[in-house]
Design an enzyme around this catalytic site. Structure first.
Site, short mmCIF file in Angstrom:
data_model
loop_
_atom_site.label_atom_id
_atom_site.label_comp_id
_atom_site.label_asym_id
_atom_site.label_seq_id
_atom_site.Cartn_x
_atom_site.Cartn_y
_atom_site.Cartn_z
N SER A 189 14.08 4.47 -17.58
CA SER A 189 15.33 3.76 -17.27
C SER A 189 15.97 4.41 -16.06
CB SER A 189 16.30 3.89 -18.45
OG SER A 189 17.60 3.47 -18.08
N TYR A 202 20.10 9.49 -25.24
CA TYR A 202 19.24 8.43 -24.70
C TYR A 202 18.73 8.77 -23.29
CZ TYR A 202 17.96 3.87 -22.73
OH TYR A 202 17.30 2.84 -22.11
P1 NAD Z 1 15.56 -4.67 -27.18
O1 NAD Z 1 16.57 -4.36 -28.20
O2 NAD Z 1 15.18 -6.08 -27.00
O3 NAD Z 1 14.24 -3.86 -27.44
C1 NAD Z 1 14.21 -2.61 -28.04
C2 NAD Z 1 13.22 -2.71 -29.17
O4 NAD Z 1 12.94 -1.41 -29.66
C3 NAD Z 1 13.70 -3.50 -30.35
O5 NAD Z 1 13.37 -4.85 -30.23
C4 NAD Z 1 12.96 -2.84 -31.51
O6 NAD Z 1 11.86 -3.64 -31.89
C5 NAD Z 1 12.42 -1.58 -30.92
N1 NAD Z 1 12.79 -0.42 -31.74
C6 NAD Z 1 13.93 0.29 -31.69
N2 NAD Z 1 13.89 1.26 -32.62
C7 NAD Z 1 12.69 1.14 -33.25
C8 NAD Z 1 12.05 1.84 -34.29
N3 NAD Z 1 12.63 2.90 -34.87
N4 NAD Z 1 10.83 1.41 -34.71
C9 NAD Z 1 10.22 0.35 -34.13
N5 NAD Z 1 10.79 -0.33 -33.12
C10 NAD Z 1 12.00 0.05 -32.69
O7 NAD Z 1 16.10 -4.06 -25.81
P2 NAD Z 1 15.39 -3.79 -24.40
O8 NAD Z 1 16.52 -3.57 -23.49
O9 NAD Z 1 14.39 -4.82 -24.10
O10 NAD Z 1 14.70 -2.38 -24.61
C11 NAD Z 1 13.34 -2.15 -24.35
C12 NAD Z 1 13.17 -0.85 -23.61
O11 NAD Z 1 13.74 -0.97 -22.33
C13 NAD Z 1 13.83 0.36 -24.28
O12 NAD Z 1 12.94 1.46 -24.23
C14 NAD Z 1 15.00 0.63 -23.38
O13 NAD Z 1 15.34 2.00 -23.37
C15 NAD Z 1 14.46 0.18 -22.05
N6 NAD Z 1 15.50 -0.09 -21.05
C16 NAD Z 1 16.37 -1.11 -21.24
C17 NAD Z 1 17.35 -1.34 -20.30
C18 NAD Z 1 18.34 -2.45 -20.44
O14 NAD Z 1 19.32 -2.49 -19.69
N7 NAD Z 1 18.17 -3.38 -21.36
C19 NAD Z 1 17.42 -0.54 -19.16
C20 NAD Z 1 16.51 0.49 -19.00
C21 NAD Z 1 15.55 0.70 -19.96
#
Ligand code: NAD
Ligand code: MG
Length: 297
Positions: A189, A202
């Site tokens: 991220s 985080y």
């Molecule tokens: P999201 O909520 O759609 O996806 C996160 C997913 O993580 C959830 O759908 C869930 O299935 C899974 N998860 C969380 N805890 C879990 C556990 N204990 N066991 C199994 N699965 C688990 O949100 P997203 O934003 O698509 O996140 C995906 C990735 O992208 C993450 O690693 C997040 O850190 C990263 N990210 C997101 C952003 C943003 O702004 N959305 C920015 C940078 C990085």
């Protein structure tokens, strides 16, 4: 019909107004977000870049993981979809989309902060898909806490286990099965370089993911296994409204990027596909920043 290849102004491509606060219980469902996120359902066009590949995608039910899973399937991969049991409705939608792409979808609910569950995902992929050669670790836990004195050991531990330990367990379990040519993609991220004051645990894991992947990349390169990272900026997903950000951050979410808007999950997918596919054969230990233009090291 627009695809990811259509010539477009990236400034006006998507919703640029910030978002209404819309708190959800964690883990949050994509199906309840307004406006609806774009995971590439209508736009992602595959070109055979992952023909016959056998993929494990964590966090595959929603957000960035869903966009990656859809793209992988449309590029020709069978996909094991990992997600939390509470996200079944979202996962069913992704299963349908993978099947519509003519590929096999395997639903694998379970909590990856549990070592046996995380390792079991690899074994399940090998059993159900006849092997494993592509891993995208996208699952992540993000819960804002404004004051470090209020950051519980339970949360600190869960964030580490979900974001860092699970990556280690999955890679460790997978290595003996991965043939040369396999690709592993971690999800960092912008927080890994520019940590927000309320995301101490985080942001630490996101820097750790990049470092872990760069170390693994060097170790595994001689085996023909490439490890790389995608580092998204602000992206419209359930993570953000289920405790990832305070409610009052939503109206301006993403608007401070040079493009002036949040990213959509669909815009992350091509980076995952590039790093997954053999076309990136000389790209090892690299981070692709997909963040709307925020300068990072
Ligand atoms: P999201 O909520 O759609 O996806 C996160 C997913 O993580 C959830 O759908 C869930 O299935 C899974 N998860 C969380 N805890 C879990 C556990 N204990 N066991 C199994 N699965 C688990 O949100 P997203 O934003 O698509 O996140 C995906 C990735 O992208 C993450 O690693 C997040 O850190 C990263 N990210 C997101 C952003 C943003 O702004 N959305 C920015 C940078 C990085
Ligand atoms: Mg989800």
């Amino acid at each position: 019909m627009r695809t990811q290849f259509t010539f477009t102004d990236p400034v006006s491509l998507y919703h640029a107004e910030g978002f209404e606060p819309q708190p959800q219980e964690g883990p949050g469902l994509a199906g309840q977000l307004s406006p609806e996120p774009d995971h590439g359902e209508e736009t992602y066009r595959g070109t055979g870049r992952l023909e016959g590949r056998r993929a494990l995608v964590t966090g595959a039910d929603s957000g960035i993981g869903r966009a990656a899973a859809i793209a992988f399937a449309r590029e020709g991969a069978d996909v094991v979809l990992s997600y939390l049991p509470g996200e079944q409705a979202d996962a069913n939608e992704v299963e349908r989309l993978v099947q519509e792409a003519g590929r096999k979808a395997v639903l694998a609910p379970g909590d990856v902060s549990d070592e046996q569950v995380a390792r079991g995902l690899v074994r399940r992929t090998v059993e159900e898909l006849g092997g494993i050669d592509l891993i995208a670790v996208v699952a992540g836990k993000q819960q804002h806490v404004e004051d470090v004195t209020q950051l519980s050991s339970e949360q600190f531990d869960e964030t580490m286990r979900t974001n860092l330990y699970a990556l280690h367990w999955i890679v460790q379990e997978a290595v003996p099965h991965l043939p040369p040519g396999s690709t592993i993609i971690g999800t960092s991220s912008v927080q890994g370089y520019q940590p927000s004051p309320n995301l101490v645990d985080y942001a630490t894991t996101k820097a750790g993911i990049t470092t872990m992947c760069k170390a693994l990349a060097q170790q595994l390169a001689p085996k023909g296994i490439r490890v790389n990272v995608v580092a998204p900026g602000p992206v419209w997903t359930p993570l953000q409204v289920s405790g990832g950000q305070p409610d009052d951050a939503m109206p301006s979410f993403g608007t401070s990027t040079p493009l002036g808007r949040a990213g959509q999950p669909a815009e992350m997918a091509p980076a995952y596909v590039f790093l997954a596919s053999p076309e990136s054969s000389y790209v090892v230990g690299e981070v692709i920043n997909v963040n709307g233009g925020m300068p990072v090291p």
